[in-house]
Motif scaffolding. Structure first.
Motif, PDB file in Angstrom:
ATOM      1  N   ILE A 144      10.872  66.055 104.363  1.00  0.00           N
ATOM      2  CA  ILE A 144      12.173  65.720 103.255  1.00  0.00           C
ATOM      3  C   ILE A 144      11.506  66.723 101.978  1.00  0.00           C
ATOM      4  N   SER A 145      10.579  67.518 101.654  1.00  0.00           N
ATOM      5  CA  SER A 145      10.511  67.670 100.585  1.00  0.00           C
ATOM      6  C   SER A 145      11.369  69.288 100.358  1.00  0.00           C
TER       7      SER A 145
ATOM      8  N   GLN B  71      16.080  72.252  99.620  1.00  0.00           N
ATOM      9  CA  GLN B  71      17.404  73.592 100.669  1.00  0.00           C
ATOM     10  C   GLN B  71      18.516  72.948 100.410  1.00  0.00           C
ATOM     11  N   ILE B  72      18.943  71.993 100.442  1.00  0.00           N
ATOM     12  CA  ILE B  72      20.106  71.293  99.748  1.00  0.00           C
ATOM     13  C   ILE B  72      20.091  71.605  98.023  1.00  0.00           C
ATOM     14  N   ILE B  73      19.350  70.920  97.447  1.00  0.00           N
ATOM     15  CA  ILE B  73      19.526  71.907  96.227  1.00  0.00           C
ATOM     16  C   ILE B  73      19.526  73.184  96.004  1.00  0.00           C
ATOM     17  N   LYS B  74      19.074  74.145  96.201  1.00  0.00           N
ATOM     18  CA  LYS B  74      19.340  75.252  96.780  1.00  0.00           C
ATOM     19  C   LYS B  74      21.129  75.688  96.812  1.00  0.00           C
ATOM     20  N   SER B  75      21.539  75.191  98.331  1.00  0.00           N
ATOM     21  CA  SER B  75      22.832  75.415  98.875  1.00  0.00           C
ATOM     22  C   SER B  75      23.829  75.218  98.014  1.00  0.00           C
TER      23      SER B  75
ATOM     24  N   LEU C 114      22.715  63.817  95.203  1.00  0.00           N
ATOM     25  CA  LEU C 114      22.149  62.210  95.415  1.00  0.00           C
ATOM     26  C   LEU C 114      23.128  62.102  97.336  1.00  0.00           C
ATOM     27  N   THR C 115      24.725  62.071  96.735  1.00  0.00           N
ATOM     28  CA  THR C 115      25.552  62.114  98.093  1.00  0.00           C
ATOM     29  C   THR C 115      24.972  62.977  99.256  1.00  0.00           C
ATOM     30  N   GLU C 116      24.252  63.723  99.339  1.00  0.00           N
ATOM     31  CA  GLU C 116      23.931  64.842  99.706  1.00  0.00           C
ATOM     32  C   GLU C 116      23.041  64.130 100.738  1.00  0.00           C
ATOM     33  N   PHE C 117      22.043  63.834  99.745  1.00  0.00           N
ATOM     34  CA  PHE C 117      20.959  63.101 100.073  1.00  0.00           C
ATOM     35  C   PHE C 117      21.033  61.967 101.354  1.00  0.00           C
ATOM     36  N   GLU C 118      22.132  60.442 101.286  1.00  0.00           N
ATOM     37  CA  GLU C 118      22.143  59.954 101.612  1.00  0.00           C
ATOM     38  C   GLU C 118      22.844  60.510 102.665  1.00  0.00           C
ATOM     39  N   ASN C 119      23.938  61.432 102.567  1.00  0.00           N
ATOM     40  CA  ASN C 119      24.346  62.056 104.138  1.00  0.00           C
ATOM     41  C   ASN C 119      23.306  62.577 104.988  1.00  0.00           C
ATOM     42  N   LYS C 120      22.353  63.377 104.209  1.00  0.00           N
ATOM     43  CA  LYS C 120      21.425  63.920 105.509  1.00  0.00           C
ATOM     44  C   LYS C 120      20.814  62.420 106.049  1.00  0.00           C
ATOM     45  N   PHE C 121      19.953  61.529 105.385  1.00  0.00           N
ATOM     46  CA  PHE C 121      19.340  61.038 106.101  1.00  0.00           C
ATOM     47  C   PHE C 121      19.942  59.865 106.248  1.00  0.00           C
TER      48      PHE C 121
END
Length: 83
Positions: A7-8, A13-17, A47-54
């Protein structure tokens, strides 16, 4: 690789992108907002990206002691996914 480490890695990766910022392992326990790595708009978008991804829902207002750090977010996402 443990689920939390996986998860980390995905979070980094998401933060970088999305923000073009690289987060080193030494910053995993630090609040990325307080460190100046992300701003308030980045947090909302991420947070929106994390919610969608997971496929979870994160409400920072309702989470006691919310910190925008890789370590905190990894534990939180793991807990939410395994409810």
């Amino acid at each position: 690789m443990s689920a939390s480490k996986e998860i980390s890695s995905i979070l980094v990766q998401i933060i970088k992108s999305k923000s073009n910022k690289n987060v080193s392992k030494k910053l995993f326990d630090k609040d990325l907002y307080k460190q100046g790595i992300v701003d308030s708009f980045d947090i909302l978008n991420l947070l929106t990206e994390f919610e969608n991804k997971f496929s979870i829902r994160i409400d920072p207002v309702k989470i006691k002691g919310f910190t925008f750090s890789i370590s905190f977010l990894s534990r939180l996402i793991y807990k939410l996914k395994n409810k």
